[in-house]
Design an enzyme around this catalytic site. Structure first.
Site, short mmCIF file in Angstrom:
data_model
loop_
_atom_site.label_atom_id
_atom_site.label_comp_id
_atom_site.label_asym_id
_atom_site.label_seq_id
_atom_site.Cartn_x
_atom_site.Cartn_y
_atom_site.Cartn_z
N ARG A 127 37.78 50.51 53.10
CA ARG A 127 38.40 49.82 51.97
C ARG A 127 39.26 48.64 52.42
NH1 ARG A 127 40.25 52.46 46.27
NH2 ARG A 127 40.73 50.45 45.36
N HIS A 137 48.22 36.45 50.59
CA HIS A 137 49.45 37.00 50.00
C HIS A 137 50.69 36.27 50.52
CE1 HIS A 137 47.50 41.09 48.88
NE2 HIS A 137 47.60 40.30 47.83
N GLU A 173 37.35 35.58 44.60
CA GLU A 173 37.16 37.01 44.93
C GLU A 173 35.67 37.32 45.09
OE1 GLU A 173 39.70 38.75 45.69
OE2 GLU A 173 41.39 38.40 44.32
N HIS A 228 46.46 33.68 42.25
CA HIS A 228 46.11 34.59 43.34
C HIS A 228 44.79 34.16 44.00
CE1 HIS A 228 45.45 38.30 45.54
NE2 HIS A 228 44.28 38.42 44.95
N ARG A 248 51.85 63.53 33.65
CA ARG A 248 51.12 63.79 34.90
C ARG A 248 49.65 63.36 34.85
NH1 ARG A 248 54.21 68.32 34.22
NH2 ARG A 248 56.08 68.29 35.52
N ASN A 282 40.32 43.48 52.00
CA ASN A 282 41.49 42.61 52.18
C ASN A 282 41.15 41.31 52.90
OD1 ASN A 282 43.32 44.35 50.95
ND2 ASN A 282 43.52 45.56 52.82
N HIS A 312 43.22 38.18 52.44
CA HIS A 312 44.39 38.53 51.64
C HIS A 312 45.70 38.58 52.43
CE1 HIS A 312 41.64 39.06 48.41
NE2 HIS A 312 42.58 39.49 47.58
N LYS A 371 43.10 51.51 41.85
CA LYS A 371 44.47 51.20 42.27
C LYS A 371 45.27 50.75 41.05
CE LYS A 371 44.01 49.75 47.08
NZ LYS A 371 44.15 48.61 48.03
N LYS A 421 31.89 46.37 45.41
CA LYS A 421 33.20 47.03 45.52
C LYS A 421 33.05 48.55 45.35
CE LYS A 421 38.03 46.89 44.31
NZ LYS A 421 39.14 46.35 43.51
N GLU A 481 41.78 54.40 50.76
CA GLU A 481 42.07 53.45 51.85
C GLU A 481 42.61 54.17 53.08
OE1 GLU A 481 43.35 49.62 50.33
OE2 GLU A 481 44.36 49.21 52.22
N1 LIG Z 1 44.06 47.03 41.07
C1 LIG Z 1 43.38 46.19 41.81
O1 LIG Z 1 42.50 46.59 42.57
C2 LIG Z 1 43.68 44.73 41.73
C3 LIG Z 1 42.81 43.82 42.35
C4 LIG Z 1 43.07 42.46 42.19
C5 LIG Z 1 44.18 42.03 41.47
N2 LIG Z 1 45.01 42.96 40.90
C6 LIG Z 1 46.19 42.56 40.13
O2 LIG Z 1 45.74 41.78 39.02
C7 LIG Z 1 46.77 40.88 38.64
C8 LIG Z 1 46.16 39.52 38.42
O3 LIG Z 1 45.16 39.65 37.45
P1 LIG Z 1 44.73 38.45 36.48
O4 LIG Z 1 44.48 37.24 37.30
O5 LIG Z 1 43.66 38.99 35.63
O6 LIG Z 1 46.10 38.13 35.71
P2 LIG Z 1 46.63 38.42 34.23
O7 LIG Z 1 46.29 39.78 33.77
O8 LIG Z 1 48.07 38.05 34.25
O9 LIG Z 1 45.85 37.35 33.35
C9 LIG Z 1 46.09 35.95 33.54
C10 LIG Z 1 46.43 35.28 32.21
O10 LIG Z 1 45.26 35.14 31.42
C11 LIG Z 1 45.47 35.66 30.11
N3 LIG Z 1 44.18 36.16 29.67
C12 LIG Z 1 43.56 37.30 30.05
N4 LIG Z 1 42.34 37.35 29.53
C13 LIG Z 1 42.17 36.24 28.79
C14 LIG Z 1 41.08 35.71 28.02
N5 LIG Z 1 39.90 36.34 27.96
N6 LIG Z 1 41.26 34.55 27.37
C15 LIG Z 1 42.44 33.87 27.48
N7 LIG Z 1 43.49 34.30 28.20
C16 LIG Z 1 43.35 35.46 28.86
C17 LIG Z 1 46.54 36.70 30.29
O11 LIG Z 1 47.22 36.93 29.07
C18 LIG Z 1 47.43 36.06 31.35
O12 LIG Z 1 48.31 35.15 30.73
C19 LIG Z 1 47.81 40.90 39.74
O13 LIG Z 1 48.93 41.62 39.30
C20 LIG Z 1 47.11 41.64 40.88
O14 LIG Z 1 48.02 42.36 41.68
C21 LIG Z 1 44.77 44.28 41.02
ZN LIG Z 2 42.59 39.58 45.46
#
Ligand SMILES: NC(=O)c1ccc[n+]([C@@H]2O[C@H](COP(=O)([O-])OP(=O)(O)OC[C@H]3O[C@@H](n4cnc5c(N)ncnc54)[C@H](O)[C@@H]3O)[C@@H](O)[C@H]2O)c1
Ligand SMILES: [Zn+2]
Length: 382
Positions: free
Chosen positions: A262, A273, A205, A285, A141, A266, A269, A163, A247, A257
């Site tokens: 918040r 998306h 972003e 993305h 929990r 988007n 997005h 999130k 942010k 949200e």
């Molecule tokens: N919670 C939120 O508010 C929020 C906001 C935006 C995106 N997201 C989520 O984030 C995800 C995308 O995040 P991302 O783009 O960081 O993707 P990711 O975590 O998959 O990283 C992208 C790739 O880069 C590699 N990597 C990470 N750091 C590295 C480094 N320093 N050097 C070399 N390789 C590295 C990872 O292993 C992966 O293969 C999505 O699932 C999205 O939904 C969440």
């Molecule tokens: Zn985004």
């Protein structure tokens, strides 16, 4: 042995020298530290946080691309600060952001008798922090949680806001919870190993945050194109801090949200998306967000809200940042329309679309028709 009082003074002194800030969601505080090289001091920082003073064990969760690069330094730092650390690694990539991986993590924690006094630390990009955060929100929990982001996407966006989520076959982020980390520790040096394409995707972003909140920050991007593309570490500290403050300001006004605040995050997005899912996740993305931002600006102009000069300025900036401004090939427009209507932002059949009246002046509209956004989408086909 150093007394707790002296350790605390040393901690406070260190904190005054570090870049960062603290913000609150309801009454819960999150400390954000942004500093080159801070990875090697994360254990000490965690130890100094009042809310983490009684933590015994640490479960460090990472993916199999990031762990070989950075986990040794993080483990060493926590061990030197007196924590017992367990490293748990899962395969890198969005395909791992599932209930199955979460179950593997729950099971591993249970097998190791990890209890509620423990701390989960996410080391990696948004996939790691969303997944590890979901586990932290729900295991027994809820246990406390620290994020060490390593991608620019996560540095400027995913790490902050609470999130957490996993994907279902039916769609992205459909199961999740809000769970605020106690500490976010950003080391821009991690960006030196990140692909240039991922740097550019993260910059989309940052442009989004500037468009939502700050004309001056948009100009700053225009003035620093080369350093941004090089991911100059000093400049990245500034970039990350500006983004996370924008942010944090929005999130603390509307943590769950429930209001409109918040939802402003988007911008770009809804279209982004739809493009992301229709291209089968072949684009990053952030690349889809770049297209979505331009589509949202064009739509804002078509609806008589935004000057054409600003649309052109945004397009030029995105192009200079080597982000896509046209779709490489036409995706099925009907599927895009269907995908938009399936968007999580559709409530009671109405889609909330974020438009711009000016840089720093976003507005939420529920009057955008499917034809309007299809037209905006079509304008992106090169
Ligand atoms: N919670 C939120 O508010 C929020 C906001 C935006 C995106 N997201 C989520 O984030 C995800 C995308 O995040 P991302 O783009 O960081 O993707 P990711 O975590 O998959 O990283 C992208 C790739 O880069 C590699 N990597 C990470 N750091 C590295 C480094 N320093 N050097 C070399 N390789 C590295 C990872 O292993 C992966 O293969 C999505 O699932 C999205 O939904 C969440
Ligand atoms: Zn985004």
């Amino acid at each position: 042995m150093i007394s707790p009082a002296r350790a605390n003074i040393a901690y406070l002194y260190t904190m005054t020298l570090m870049k960062g800030f603290e913000f609150k969601v309801n009454s819960q505080a999150t400390r954000v530290v942004i500093e080159r090289g801070v990875l090697a001091g994360v254990g000490q920082l965690a130890k100094g946080e009042a809310g983490l003073a009684d933590v015994g064990r640490v479960a460090l969760i990472s993916d199999d691309r990031v762990a070989p690069l950075y986990s040794a330094a993080v483990v060493k730092s926590f061990e030197q600060a007196g924590f017992e650390v367990e490293l748990i690694v899962f395969p890198a990539g969005e395909a791992s952001k599932t209930l199955a991986t979460a179950e593997m993590l729950f099971q591993t924690l249970a097998d190791k008798h990890f209890d509620r006094s423990g701390l989960i630390v996410a080391l990696g990009g948004g996939v790691v922090s969303d997944l590890a955060g979901f586990v932290a929100a729900t295991y027994k929990r809820g246990v406390r949680f620290v994020i060490i982001p390593t991608t620019l996407e996560s540095d400027v966006d995913a790490c902050l806001g609470g999130k957490t989520a996993v994907n279902l076959p039916a769609g992205k982020n459909l199961v999740g919870a809000f769970h605020q980390p106690a500490l976010i520790c950003v080391d821009p040096n991690c960006l030196t190993t990140l692909d240039a394409r991922d740097i550019r995707a993260g910059l989309a972003e940052s442009v989004k945050h500037a468009l939502i909140a700050s004309p001056e920050f948009l100009t700053w991007h225009e003035q620093h194109i080369d350093e941004l593309l090089r991911a100059d570490p000093g400049l990245m500290e500034t970039l990350i801090e500006r983004n996370l403050k924008i942010k944090a300001d929005i999130v603390s006004r509307d943590p769950f949200e429930r209001g409109d605040d918040r939802m402003l995050l988007n911008l770009g997005h809804t279209l982004g998306h739809a493009i992301e899912s229709q291209c089968g996740y072949a684009m990053r993305h952030g690349e889809c967000v770049s297209l979505g931002l331009l589509g949202a600006c064009r739509l804002s102009h078509t609806l008589g809200l935004l000057d054409i000069q600003i649309v052109e300025r945004v397009e030029t900036l995105l192009r200079h940042l080597q982000l896509p401004t046209t779709l490489p090939e036409a995706l099925d427009a009907d599927k895009i329309a269907a995908s938009i209507l399936n968007d999580k932002k559709v409530v009671a059949g109405k889609l909330s679309f974020v438009l711009l009246r000016d840089v720093g002046d976003p507005v939420i509209s529920q009057d955008v028709t499917p034809d309007d956004y299809l037209q905006a989408y079509r304008s992106l086909i090169g």
